[in-house]
Design an enzyme around this catalytic site. Structure first.
Site, PDB file in Angstrom:
ATOM      1  N   ASP A 159      31.677  22.752  31.391  1.00  0.00           N
ATOM      2  CA  ASP A 159      31.488  21.469  30.703  1.00  0.00           C
ATOM      3  C   ASP A 159      30.089  20.920  31.002  1.00  0.00           C
ATOM      4  O   ASP A 159      29.405  20.406  30.114  1.00  0.00           O
ATOM      5  CB  ASP A 159      32.566  20.486  31.168  1.00  0.00           C
ATOM      6  N   HIS A 187      39.095  18.786  33.760  1.00  0.00           N
ATOM      7  CA  HIS A 187      38.635  19.771  32.787  1.00  0.00           C
ATOM      8  C   HIS A 187      39.640  19.779  31.631  1.00  0.00           C
ATOM      9  O   HIS A 187      40.525  20.615  31.550  1.00  0.00           O
ATOM     10  CB  HIS A 187      38.518  21.166  33.401  1.00  0.00           C
TER      11      HIS A 187
HETATM   12  P1  NAX Z   1      43.211  36.133  29.343  1.00  0.00           P
HETATM   13  O1  NAX Z   1      44.577  35.839  28.832  1.00  0.00           O
HETATM   14  O2  NAX Z   1      42.296  37.017  28.590  1.00  0.00           O
HETATM   15  O3  NAX Z   1      43.342  36.741  30.814  1.00  0.00           O
HETATM   16  C1  NAX Z   1      44.170  36.204  31.790  1.00  0.00           C
HETATM   17  C2  NAX Z   1      44.571  37.342  32.701  1.00  0.00           C
HETATM   18  O4  NAX Z   1      45.304  36.788  33.800  1.00  0.00           O
HETATM   19  C3  NAX Z   1      45.494  38.380  32.051  1.00  0.00           C
HETATM   20  O5  NAX Z   1      44.936  39.667  32.213  1.00  0.00           O
HETATM   21  C4  NAX Z   1      46.798  38.217  32.815  1.00  0.00           C
HETATM   22  O6  NAX Z   1      47.481  39.446  32.957  1.00  0.00           O
HETATM   23  C5  NAX Z   1      46.305  37.685  34.134  1.00  0.00           C
HETATM   24  N1  NAX Z   1      47.329  37.019  34.938  1.00  0.00           N
HETATM   25  C6  NAX Z   1      48.363  36.245  34.525  1.00  0.00           C
HETATM   26  N2  NAX Z   1      49.105  35.859  35.562  1.00  0.00           N
HETATM   27  C7  NAX Z   1      48.534  36.376  36.667  1.00  0.00           C
HETATM   28  C8  NAX Z   1      48.873  36.344  38.049  1.00  0.00           C
HETATM   29  N3  NAX Z   1      49.942  35.691  38.486  1.00  0.00           N
HETATM   30  N4  NAX Z   1      48.071  36.992  38.917  1.00  0.00           N
HETATM   31  C9  NAX Z   1      46.993  37.677  38.472  1.00  0.00           C
HETATM   32  N5  NAX Z   1      46.649  37.759  37.177  1.00  0.00           N
HETATM   33  C10 NAX Z   1      47.410  37.120  36.285  1.00  0.00           C
HETATM   34  O7  NAX Z   1      42.552  34.704  29.612  1.00  0.00           O
HETATM   35  P2  NAX Z   1      41.005  34.339  29.792  1.00  0.00           P
HETATM   36  O8  NAX Z   1      40.398  34.082  28.481  1.00  0.00           O
HETATM   37  O9  NAX Z   1      40.376  35.331  30.700  1.00  0.00           O
HETATM   38  O10 NAX Z   1      41.127  32.916  30.515  1.00  0.00           O
HETATM   39  C11 NAX Z   1      41.643  32.791  31.811  1.00  0.00           C
HETATM   40  C12 NAX Z   1      41.912  31.326  32.155  1.00  0.00           C
HETATM   41  O11 NAX Z   1      40.699  30.586  32.158  1.00  0.00           O
HETATM   42  C13 NAX Z   1      42.827  30.619  31.157  1.00  0.00           C
HETATM   43  O12 NAX Z   1      43.766  29.846  31.903  1.00  0.00           O
HETATM   44  C14 NAX Z   1      41.895  29.700  30.417  1.00  0.00           C
HETATM   45  O13 NAX Z   1      42.544  28.580  29.898  1.00  0.00           O
HETATM   46  C15 NAX Z   1      40.920  29.340  31.505  1.00  0.00           C
HETATM   47  N6  NAX Z   1      39.625  28.772  31.107  1.00  0.00           N
HETATM   48  C16 NAX Z   1      39.090  27.810  31.897  1.00  0.00           C
HETATM   49  C17 NAX Z   1      37.856  27.260  31.642  1.00  0.00           C
HETATM   50  C18 NAX Z   1      37.273  26.205  32.543  1.00  0.00           C
HETATM   51  O14 NAX Z   1      36.197  25.707  32.202  1.00  0.00           O
HETATM   52  N7  NAX Z   1      37.873  25.814  33.676  1.00  0.00           N
HETATM   53  C19 NAX Z   1      37.091  27.661  30.451  1.00  0.00           C
HETATM   54  C20 NAX Z   1      37.484  28.968  29.877  1.00  0.00           C
HETATM   55  C21 NAX Z   1      38.964  29.257  29.912  1.00  0.00           C
HETATM   56  O15 NAX Z   1      39.566  28.646  28.802  1.00  0.00           O
END
Ligand code: NAX
Length: 328
Positions: A159, A187
């Site tokens: 952000d 966020h």
């Molecule tokens: P993806 O869905 O591409 O990847 C998430 C990965 O996490 C998957 O491979 C899944 O298998 C894995 N996972 C799920 N549960 C797990 C666990 N208990 N232990 C280990 N791995 C696990 O999501 P992606 O686009 O990479 O985003 C990841 C996270 O970042 C999401 O929650 C998203 O909302 C968040 N974000 C946060 C941002 C921020 O500024 N704070 C911005 C970007 C993003 O939206």
């Protein structure tokens, strides 16, 4: 050279993980002279994909990469780790209520907090990226009573960087001419990007821009809703920019902010600026020697006060909700 730093990345097979791991292994997280050992945590169904990414990491022949280990068990993944990037989370799916979302993420961040408490290195630093990031960080922190609370942070650097980009375009300056940008609060869409304390080439940014309508109707909503705009345009959520912000967050935490500047991090509140103690909220912070400090003494006018209070109020409600669910 020195002994490798252990870096654990959860959600390693996801899209942010794919953008993040190569930058960590190339030395951009900790520095060009710091070897790293990567510890990837995934759910069992995604371990194979993580192995594929590990093959590609091998194929980059990064001189600083000491090795890659893959786990589907949090206790093992966090054993001895120095830096933990908690990226994997349960996304909100259609029809999911906030309580369901918080509960599903509690099921991830509670055991991860416990695992960090049990086995991470004494100097552990945690960055939570997975949403709802601030409250997920709070849940993990509450289950790691032996780790100092200030080691748990959540990411608002994306952000912050989005705000720098928007302001630089408006003012026709380079992002490096802008100092002291601040993101306050959660966020989420309630976050408050504050340019009243920012500076452009040493002059007050709000006064330099002098356009209240742009500030209210363009800048603030554009920054706050940028994630949704990326999804709309790209057909997928921000990934490389989120990874870049995670790199920036940890790099700044470890290496310090520049003199005359600060950054935005969501950190445990000590009550500064009327933010309830204990919630993990974004503040202007300086860092030095691996420690952060909330910038003190900023004057907050009524316009900013209302926006900070709204975002912080949302965080206080999230804390009540996870308390009610028995997650903290
Ligand atoms: P993806 O869905 O591409 O990847 C998430 C990965 O996490 C998957 O491979 C899944 O298998 C894995 N996972 C799920 N549960 C797990 C666990 N208990 N232990 C280990 N791995 C696990 O999501 P992606 O686009 O990479 O985003 C990841 C996270 O970042 C999401 O929650 C998203 O909302 C968040 N974000 C946060 C941002 C921020 O500024 N704070 C911005 C970007 C993003 O939206």
């Amino acid at each position: 050279t020195s002994t490798p730093v252990n870096v654990t990345v959860t959600g390693a097979a996801g899209q942010i993980g794919y953008a993040l791991l190569f930058r960590i292994a190339s030395g951009q997280l900790l520095g060009a002279d710091v070897p790293v050992r990567l510890r990837l945590l995934e759910i069992p169904q995604a371990v194979k994909a993580a192995e594929g990414t590990a093959m590609e990491l091998d194929d980059c022949a990064f001189p600083l990469l000491d090795g890659v280990d893959i786990f589907d068990d949090a206790t093992k993944a966090f054993a001895g780790t120095n830096v933990a990037l908690l990226v994997g989370a349960r996304p909100r799916t259609k029809g999911m209520e906030r309580g369901d979302l918080l509960e599903a993420n509690g099921g991830i961040f509670k055991p991860q907090g416990e695992a960090i408490n049990a086995g991470a290195a004494d100097d552990i630093k945690v960055l939570v990226v997975g949403n709802p990031a601030n409250t997920n960080a709070l849940i993990a922190q509450q289950h790691a009573p032996d780790v100092p609370a200030e080691r748990f942070t959540a990411m608002t650097r994306l952000d912050h960087n989005r705000a720098l980009a928007q302001l630089s375009k408006k003012a026709g300056v380079s992002v490096s001419d802008i100092k002291k940008m601040t993101i306050w609060g959660n966020h989420s869409a309630t976050q408050y990007p504050d340019i009243f304390h920012a500076e452009i080439a040493g002059k007050n940014a709000a006064e330099t821009v002098n356009d209240q309508s742009w500030l209210e109707n363009d800048f603030i909503p554009t920054v706050a809703k940028r994630g949704a705009a990326i999804i709309e345009a790209r057909g997928a959520s921000s990934a490389a920019s989120a990874a870049s912000a995670a790199i920036d967050h940890v790099h700044t935490w470890v290496n310090g902010t520049a003199a005359g500047d600060w950054t935005s991090m969501a950190v445990v509140s000590d009550g500064s600026y009327g933010v309830p103690e204990g919630i993990i909220s974004s503040f202007p912070v300086t860092t030095s020697g691996g420690k952060w400090e909330i910038v003190q003494g900023l004057e907050i006018d009524d316009f900013s006060r209302a926006r900070i209070d709204a975002s912080v109020g949302e965080l206080a409600e999230e804390r009540e909700a996870v308390r009610g669910l028995g997650l903290i």
